[in-house]
Design a protein around this motif. Structure first.
Motif, mmCIF file in Angstrom:
data_model
loop_
_atom_site.group_PDB
_atom_site.id
_atom_site.type_symbol
_atom_site.label_atom_id
_atom_site.label_comp_id
_atom_site.label_asym_id
_atom_site.label_seq_id
_atom_site.Cartn_x
_atom_site.Cartn_y
_atom_site.Cartn_z
ATOM 1 N N LYS A 158 0.819 -1.217 0.000
ATOM 2 C CA LYS A 158 0.000 0.000 0.000
ATOM 3 C C LYS A 158 0.849 1.262 0.000
ATOM 4 C CE LYS A 158 -3.971 -2.133 0.266
ATOM 5 N NZ LYS A 158 -4.856 -2.178 -0.937
ATOM 6 N N THR A 159 2.013 1.215 0.611
ATOM 7 C CA THR A 159 2.852 2.414 0.733
ATOM 8 C C THR A 159 4.013 2.426 -0.250
ATOM 9 O OG1 THR A 159 4.170 1.347 2.479
ATOM 10 C CG2 THR A 159 2.279 2.658 3.182
ATOM 11 N N HIS A 161 3.850 2.374 -3.714
ATOM 12 C CA HIS A 161 3.553 2.820 -5.075
ATOM 13 C C HIS A 161 3.771 4.318 -5.216
ATOM 14 C CE1 HIS A 161 1.877 -1.044 -6.309
ATOM 15 N NE2 HIS A 161 1.239 -1.087 -5.159
ATOM 16 N N GLU A 165 0.079 6.146 -9.121
ATOM 17 C CA GLU A 165 -0.431 4.774 -9.046
ATOM 18 C C GLU A 165 -1.442 4.626 -7.912
ATOM 19 O OE1 GLU A 165 3.553 2.464 -10.761
ATOM 20 O OE2 GLU A 165 3.261 2.740 -8.588
ATOM 21 N N THR A 166 -1.121 5.198 -6.743
ATOM 22 C CA THR A 166 -2.037 5.090 -5.602
ATOM 23 C C THR A 166 -3.351 5.790 -5.890
ATOM 24 O OG1 THR A 166 -0.161 4.981 -4.070
ATOM 25 C CG2 THR A 166 -2.311 5.555 -3.132
ATOM 26 N N ARG A 169 -5.350 3.676 -8.278
ATOM 27 C CA ARG A 169 -5.871 2.507 -7.567
ATOM 28 C C ARG A 169 -7.070 2.896 -6.706
ATOM 29 N NH1 ARG A 169 -1.987 -2.037 -6.585
ATOM 30 N NH2 ARG A 169 -0.438 -1.893 -8.241
ATOM 31 N N ASP A 210 -6.951 0.487 -3.922
ATOM 32 C CA ASP A 210 -6.824 1.119 -2.607
ATOM 33 C C ASP A 210 -8.132 1.727 -2.117
ATOM 34 O OD1 ASP A 210 -3.856 1.631 -1.349
ATOM 35 O OD2 ASP A 210 -3.775 1.170 -3.479
ATOM 36 N N ASN A 215 -7.509 1.045 4.258
ATOM 37 C CA ASN A 215 -6.128 1.440 4.537
ATOM 38 C C ASN A 215 -5.989 2.139 5.880
ATOM 39 O OD1 ASN A 215 -5.628 0.342 2.070
ATOM 40 N ND2 ASN A 215 -4.923 2.219 1.095
ATOM 41 N N ASN A 238 -0.888 8.077 1.995
ATOM 42 C CA ASN A 238 -1.733 7.085 1.348
ATOM 43 C C ASN A 238 -3.205 7.446 1.468
ATOM 44 O OD1 ASN A 238 -3.510 4.430 1.819
ATOM 45 N ND2 ASN A 238 -1.918 3.974 0.323
ATOM 46 N N ALA A 242 -5.321 7.921 -1.842
ATOM 47 C CA ALA A 242 -6.367 6.917 -2.063
ATOM 48 C C ALA A 242 -7.743 7.536 -1.896
ATOM 49 C CB ALA A 242 -6.190 5.749 -1.100
#
Length: 280
Positions: A158-159, A161, A165-166, A169, A210, A215, A238, A242
């Motif tokens: 999760k952390t 990318h 990308e995050t 997602r 995500d 998360n 994140n 996200a």
């Protein structure tokens, strides 16, 4: 009882989104706390059922098992009734598009719901995951070590990318989550709602997308379990990326799309139906 057609679903969704802003702040906060806890229960059982499976043997199947188990979280949100930020990101803006509420109502609701979701997720992560030793640490043995290693892999993913990308997602995740909520409005039985939810939620988890509330569980649980290299700065970044992606996925690809298809040219009407699934 027959299923609703998409045009009827749109009317119910807009009505539900408007109603969500007409409650006192304390009720919204409690409802959101419950949703954060429910999603965290889904995340915790997903870790448990997918831990200890060697990728050399199982390939990517652990993520499929994880996705199937994680559906528990949204089922609890929809059937038991609570406020999940990712669902509200679709429902509440749709209510505003229909003129039932204004932008200020949307901002206040989403802010309060995100806060409640965070509190619920943190509660389960600390007290029911780490303090119970369901999630162990690097010195654990047996099942606690397996769940620790699985959580560590998830949190590192999760952390790990890029920001872009995050964000993307997050977009993909909430497009699917909101479709799950949307399709649950078609069903008027508990079994139908569960079936509507299962496949989209399983898909987003299996693909590694995500979900900001999930998360809020995964990353703090990893921090409290002393997973190396994971800190609160990672969590904040994140959640921001996200969550932004989740908002775009909900508003652009679900709320706006279905408003345009079914509600743009329709007169505002009031729907009297109120169902547990419409509270997600």
């Amino acid at each position: 009882m027959s299923a609703r057609e998409p045009a009827e679903m749109a009317q119910v969704a807009a009505e539900t989104g408007g109603k969500k802003t007409h409650r006192t702040w304390d009720r919204v906060l409690v409802s959101a706390f419950l949703a954060g806890a429910y999603i965290s229960f889904g995340a915790l059982v997903a870790i448990t059922v997918s831990s200890g499976l060697d990728p050399d043997t199982w390939g990517t199947l652990p993520t499929l098992f994880m996705g199937a188990a994680f559906t528990l979280g949204l089922v609890l949100v929809l059937i038991a009734g609570s406020d999940l930020a990712t669902g509200n990101m679709m429902l509440v803006p749709l209510g505003a598009m229909r003129g039932r509420i204004d932008v200020g109502d949307v901002v206040k609701n989403l802010t309060l719901v995100l806060l409640g979701n965070l509190l619920g997720a943190l509660f389960v992560a600390f007290f029911l995951a780490v303090q119970t030793d369901v999630i162990g640490d690097a010195a654990s043995e047996g099942s606690s070590l397996l769940t620790y290693e699985r959580l560590a892999g998830i949190a590192e993913g999760k952390t790990g990318h890029s920001a872009w990308e995050t964000f993307l997602r997050g977009v993909g995740c909430n497009w699917l989550v909101c479709l799950a909520v949307w399709m649950s409005l078609a069903a008027q039985s508990v079994s139908g709602k569960i079936l509507a939810v299962f496949f989209p939620v399983m898909a987003f988890v299996a693909m590694g997308f995500d979900h900001v509330v999930a998360n809020m569980f995964f990353i703090p649980a990893a921090i409290w379990a002393d997973v190396p290299g994971i800190g609160w700065e990672d969590a904040g970044v994140n959640w921001l990326l996200a969550g932004s992606g989740n908002l775009v996925g909900a508003v652009l690809f679900v709320s706006t799309s279905y408003w345009y298809l079914f509600l743009r040219d329709q007169p505002v009407t009031t729907t009297t139906a109120q169902e547990p699934a419409e509270r997600g």
